[in-house]
Design a protein around this motif. Structure first.
Motif, PDB file in Angstrom:
ATOM      1  N   GLY A  10       0.826  -1.162   0.197  1.00 21.88           N
ATOM      2  CA  GLY A  10      -0.036   0.030   0.008  1.00 21.88           C
ATOM      3  C   GLY A  10       0.766   1.391  -0.130  1.00 21.88           C
ATOM      4  O   GLY A  10       0.561   2.251  -0.745  1.00 21.88           O
ATOM      5  N   GLU A  11       2.004   1.188   0.734  1.00 21.65           N
ATOM      6  CA  GLU A  11       2.870   2.131   0.761  1.00 21.65           C
ATOM      7  C   GLU A  11       3.563   2.590  -0.674  1.00 21.65           C
ATOM      8  O   GLU A  11       3.742   3.591  -1.042  1.00 21.65           O
ATOM      9  CB  GLU A  11       4.142   1.730   1.884  1.00 21.65           C
ATOM     10  CG  GLU A  11       5.066   2.814   2.211  1.00 21.65           C
ATOM     11  CD  GLU A  11       6.009   2.262   3.402  1.00 21.65           C
ATOM     12  OE1 GLU A  11       5.988   1.026   3.444  1.00 21.65           O
ATOM     13  OE2 GLU A  11       6.623   2.790   3.662  1.00 21.65           O
ATOM     14  N   ALA A  12       3.964   1.342  -1.390  1.00 20.44           N
ATOM     15  CA  ALA A  12       4.376   1.444  -2.463  1.00 20.44           C
ATOM     16  C   ALA A  12       3.057   2.063  -3.453  1.00 20.44           C
ATOM     17  O   ALA A  12       3.718   3.141  -4.575  1.00 20.44           O
ATOM     18  CB  ALA A  12       4.868   0.218  -3.123  1.00 20.44           C
ATOM     19  N   GLY A  66      -3.638   3.935  -3.911  1.00 16.31           N
ATOM     20  CA  GLY A  66      -4.052   2.739  -4.218  1.00 16.31           C
ATOM     21  C   GLY A  66      -5.188   2.958  -5.040  1.00 16.31           C
ATOM     22  O   GLY A  66      -5.166   2.699  -6.428  1.00 16.31           O
ATOM     23  N   PRO A  67      -6.314   3.517  -4.866  1.00 21.04           N
ATOM     24  CA  PRO A  67      -7.324   3.565  -5.643  1.00 21.04           C
ATOM     25  C   PRO A  67      -7.280   4.406  -7.019  1.00 21.04           C
ATOM     26  O   PRO A  67      -7.788   4.175  -7.997  1.00 21.04           O
ATOM     27  CB  PRO A  67      -8.563   4.459  -4.838  1.00 21.04           C
ATOM     28  CG  PRO A  67      -8.135   4.203  -3.438  1.00 21.04           C
ATOM     29  CD  PRO A  67      -6.444   3.921  -3.664  1.00 21.04           C
ATOM     30  N   ALA A  68      -6.378   5.534  -6.868  1.00 21.28           N
ATOM     31  CA  ALA A  68      -6.169   6.304  -7.922  1.00 21.28           C
ATOM     32  C   ALA A  68      -5.332   5.639  -8.887  1.00 21.28           C
ATOM     33  O   ALA A  68      -5.416   5.653 -10.156  1.00 21.28           O
ATOM     34  CB  ALA A  68      -5.288   7.534  -7.495  1.00 21.28           C
ATOM     35  N   ALA A 108      -6.429  -9.554   3.992  1.00 18.33           N
ATOM     36  CA  ALA A 108      -7.162  -8.441   4.949  1.00 18.33           C
ATOM     37  C   ALA A 108      -6.115  -7.342   4.686  1.00 18.33           C
ATOM     38  O   ALA A 108      -4.922  -7.509   4.385  1.00 18.33           O
ATOM     39  CB  ALA A 108      -7.077  -8.597   6.376  1.00 18.33           C
ATOM     40  N   GLY A 109      -6.764  -6.002   4.843  1.00 20.72           N
ATOM     41  CA  GLY A 109      -5.774  -4.745   4.695  1.00 20.72           C
ATOM     42  C   GLY A 109      -6.203  -3.920   3.177  1.00 20.72           C
ATOM     43  O   GLY A 109      -6.974  -4.715   2.440  1.00 20.72           O
ATOM     44  N   GLY A 110      -5.986  -2.830   3.398  1.00 22.65           N
ATOM     45  CA  GLY A 110      -6.497  -1.840   2.285  1.00 22.65           C
ATOM     46  C   GLY A 110      -6.462  -2.233   0.819  1.00 22.65           C
ATOM     47  O   GLY A 110      -7.058  -2.296  -0.070  1.00 22.65           O
ATOM     48  N   VAL A 111      -5.201  -2.912   0.707  1.00 24.09           N
ATOM     49  CA  VAL A 111      -4.868  -3.262  -0.775  1.00 24.09           C
ATOM     50  C   VAL A 111      -5.518  -4.579  -1.090  1.00 24.09           C
ATOM     51  O   VAL A 111      -5.805  -4.563  -2.523  1.00 24.09           O
ATOM     52  CB  VAL A 111      -3.331  -3.788  -0.874  1.00 24.09           C
ATOM     53  CG1 VAL A 111      -2.899  -4.337  -2.143  1.00 24.09           C
ATOM     54  CG2 VAL A 111      -2.275  -2.720  -0.363  1.00 24.09           C
ATOM     55  N   ALA A 112      -6.474  -5.072  -0.158  1.00 26.64           N
ATOM     56  CA  ALA A 112      -7.454  -6.144  -0.978  1.00 26.64           C
ATOM     57  C   ALA A 112      -8.445  -5.600  -1.597  1.00 26.64           C
ATOM     58  O   ALA A 112      -9.167  -6.215  -1.913  1.00 26.64           O
ATOM     59  CB  ALA A 112      -7.773  -6.824   0.554  1.00 26.64           C
ATOM     60  N   ALA A 113      -8.378  -4.030  -1.531  1.00 29.85           N
ATOM     61  CA  ALA A 113      -9.821  -3.619  -2.305  1.00 29.85           C
ATOM     62  C   ALA A 113      -9.278  -3.641  -3.652  1.00 29.85           C
ATOM     63  O   ALA A 113     -10.276  -3.352  -4.374  1.00 29.85           O
ATOM     64  CB  ALA A 113      -9.631  -2.003  -1.647  1.00 29.85           C
ATOM     65  N   ASN A 114      -8.042  -3.839  -4.042  1.00 34.66           N
ATOM     66  CA  ASN A 114      -7.643  -3.673  -5.544  1.00 34.66           C
ATOM     67  C   ASN A 114      -8.278  -4.951  -6.309  1.00 34.66           C
ATOM     68  O   ASN A 114      -7.905  -6.085  -5.925  1.00 34.66           O
ATOM     69  CB  ASN A 114      -6.159  -3.618  -5.653  1.00 34.66           C
ATOM     70  CG  ASN A 114      -5.565  -3.574  -7.197  1.00 34.66           C
ATOM     71  OD1 ASN A 114      -5.869  -4.521  -7.849  1.00 34.66           O
ATOM     72  ND2 ASN A 114      -5.188  -2.468  -7.338  1.00 34.66           N
TER      73      ASN A 114
HETATM   74  O1  KG4 Z   1      -5.595  -1.126   5.958  1.00 37.04           O
HETATM   75  P1  KG4 Z   1      -5.424   0.315   5.543  1.00 37.04           P
HETATM   76  O2  KG4 Z   1      -6.882   1.015   5.268  1.00 37.04           O
HETATM   77  O3  KG4 Z   1      -4.715   1.088   6.129  1.00 37.04           O
HETATM   78  C1  KG4 Z   1      -3.314   0.599   6.869  1.00 37.04           C
HETATM   79  O4  KG4 Z   1      -2.353   0.686   6.193  1.00 37.04           O
HETATM   80  O5  KG4 Z   1      -3.176   0.142   8.107  1.00 37.04           O
HETATM   81  O6  KG4 Z   1      -4.496   0.316   4.010  1.00 37.04           O
HETATM   82  C2  KG4 Z   1      -4.410   1.535   3.310  1.00 37.04           C
HETATM   83  C3  KG4 Z   1      -3.671   1.243   2.387  1.00 37.04           C
HETATM   84  C4  KG4 Z   1      -3.384   2.699   1.379  1.00 37.04           C
HETATM   85  O7  KG4 Z   1      -1.602   2.534   1.255  1.00 37.04           O
HETATM   86  C5  KG4 Z   1      -4.058   2.611   0.133  1.00 37.04           C
HETATM   87  O8  KG4 Z   1      -3.398   3.360  -1.031  1.00 37.04           O
HETATM   88  C6  KG4 Z   1      -4.250   0.868  -0.177  1.00 37.04           C
HETATM   89  O9  KG4 Z   1      -4.350   0.399   1.077  1.00 37.04           O
HETATM   90  N1  KG4 Z   1      -5.180   0.824  -1.048  1.00 37.04           N
HETATM   91  C7  KG4 Z   1      -5.205   0.322  -2.294  1.00 37.04           C
HETATM   92  C8  KG4 Z   1      -6.446   0.370  -2.906  1.00 37.04           C
HETATM   93  N2  KG4 Z   1      -7.325   0.970  -2.018  1.00 37.04           N
HETATM   94  C9  KG4 Z   1      -6.474   1.385  -0.751  1.00 37.04           C
HETATM   95  N3  KG4 Z   1      -4.146  -0.268  -2.948  1.00 37.04           N
HETATM   96  C10 KG4 Z   1      -4.354  -0.837  -4.115  1.00 37.04           C
HETATM   97  N4  KG4 Z   1      -5.709  -0.847  -4.774  1.00 37.04           N
HETATM   98  C11 KG4 Z   1      -6.764  -0.158  -4.058  1.00 37.04           C
HETATM   99  N5  KG4 Z   1      -7.647  -0.281  -4.722  1.00 37.04           N
END
Ligand code: KG4
Ligand code: ZN
Length: 351
Positions: free
Chosen positions: A165-167, A182-184, A274-280
């Motif tokens: 996600g950081e990347a 991520g979403p962008a 689990a985690g935000g990147v799972a939205a991809n």
């Molecule tokens: O789990 P999270 O809400 O917070 C923590 O990092 O603890 O994850 C946020 C990260 C962000 O770096 C964001 O860019 C990434 O998840 N993220 C995504 C997407 N939506 C959120 N990365 C890739 N694709 C996405 N659709």
């Protein structure tokens, strides 16, 4: 799980102040007060600002969670709070608030590892049975865990530098896209050619389940600079191609390492993410494709930081007779026997 016990959960280890109430496994309320606006001007989370905001907002979040659930503090049977890992000022604000609430209500209090909250979420959402494999993949975490019980985790691998996600966030910044990245990046990638630039798949040439993303980010930077020098600016088509290429590289690395982790995990009932990147969408589909066991992706609100997962993990621990710990810890690996992780993550060292 004790079916009708009420559990109040508190979470304040990163940049979200959260509180939730569960009855058994049912989520009665799940309040998240974000801090994005407070940190926006600084391009990252500022620990001192985060700590102060947690201290100011945690009791507001608890009040709202109790209100939304329609219960009073006196009715709560137990309280769970994140005791680490994370930004220590925020963790302390949550632990101190929870101590006060537990003393006032006269109920047990359990300290929960934030990562255990993420790792146990597939049980909360889908009732997944132990043992299962989970990939935590967000802005601060990236690791494979074999989850064997509420307090038994085996780490099979993790990132040796950045979290994915950081990347995504850094690549978005390099390309002039908004945060969170991520979403962008995913949106831009839809119109791009993933093969237009040759980007690396780091660590695929080495055995095991460890991952690395910082070299990939640097490769995007070099490709951008070369294209800007060639064209006299960053063309929209180049930006789309770089997003598509970067996302495909992350997808390929996560899919192949997941395949290996599933092999190394032995018998498991499910593979969860689990985690935000799972939205991809592309990443999610690739992970599902390599799994020989049922694939579980909890709804996004429960993949990202929240207090329902902390309430649930605490309840599972108490039901299994684990007291937890209330010592606030900035670092706290789930698997004490695994080698320490090197990764820092944008929200501080995790494990
Ligand atoms: O789990 P999270 O809400 O917070 C923590 O990092 O603890 O994850 C946020 C990260 C962000 O770096 C964001 O860019 C990434 O998840 N993220 C995504 C997407 N939506 C959120 N990365 C890739 N694709 C996405 N659709
Ligand atoms: Zn988290």
């Amino acid at each position: 799980m004790a079916q009708d016990l009420l559990t109040l959960g508190l979470e304040s280890s990163c940049d979200d102040t959260a509180a939730a109430v569960l009855r058994g496994r049912a989520i009665l309320s799940n309040v998240v007060v974000g801090q994005d606006a407070l940190h926006a001007a600084f391009g990252g989370v500022v620990p001192e600002i985060a700590a102060r905001a947690h201290a100011e907002k945690i009791d507001v979040a608890v009040e709202r969670a109790l209100d939304d659930a329609g219960v009073m503090l006196g009715e709560v049977d137990r309280i769970a709070v994140t005791a680490g890992p994370g930004l220590i000022g925020g963790v302390l604000a949550g632990v101190m608030c929870a101590r006060g609430l537990a003393a006032a209500a006269g109920v047990p209090l359990v300290g929960v590892n934030h990562l255990a909250g993420h790792a146990l979420t597939p049980r909360l959402t889908d009732g997944v049975a132990y043992p299962f494999l989970v990939l935590l993949v967000s802005g601060g975490h990236c690791q494979f865990l074999r989850v064997e019980g509420p307090a038994r985790f085996r780490r099979l691998g993790g990132t040796i530098d950045d979290a994915p996600g950081e990347a995504f966030d850094k690549v978005a910044r390099l390309l002039g896209l908004p945060q969170p990245g991520g979403p962008a990046v995913e949106r831009e990638a839809q119109g791009g050619d993933p093969d237009a630039f040759a980007l690396p798949r780091p660590l695929l040439d080495r055995p095991g389940c460890d991952l690395s993303f910082s070299g990939l980010k640097t490769a995007v930077l070099r490709a951008r600079d070369a294209a800007v020098a060639r064209n006299g600016g960053l063309r929209a088509s180049v930006r789309r191609d770089l997003c598509a290429g970067f996302q495909a590289a992350v997808r390929d690395v996560l899919a192949e390492k997941s395949r290996r982790a599933l092999e190394a995990a032995g018998e498991v009932t499910a593979f969860a993410v689990a985690g935000g990147v799972a939205a991809n969408g592309a990443i999610r589909a690739a992970l599902e494709a390599v799994s020989p066991v049922p694939f579980v992706a909890p709804p996004l609100a429960l993949c990202t930081d929240n207090a329902a997962m902390i309430a649930f993990a605490g309840a599972e621990m108490l039901d299994a007779g684990h007291a937890g710990t209330l010592t606030a810890r900035p670092r706290w690996p789930l698997d004490a026997e695994a080698a320490p992780m090197l990764a820092g993550g944008k929200r501080g060292a995790k494990a």
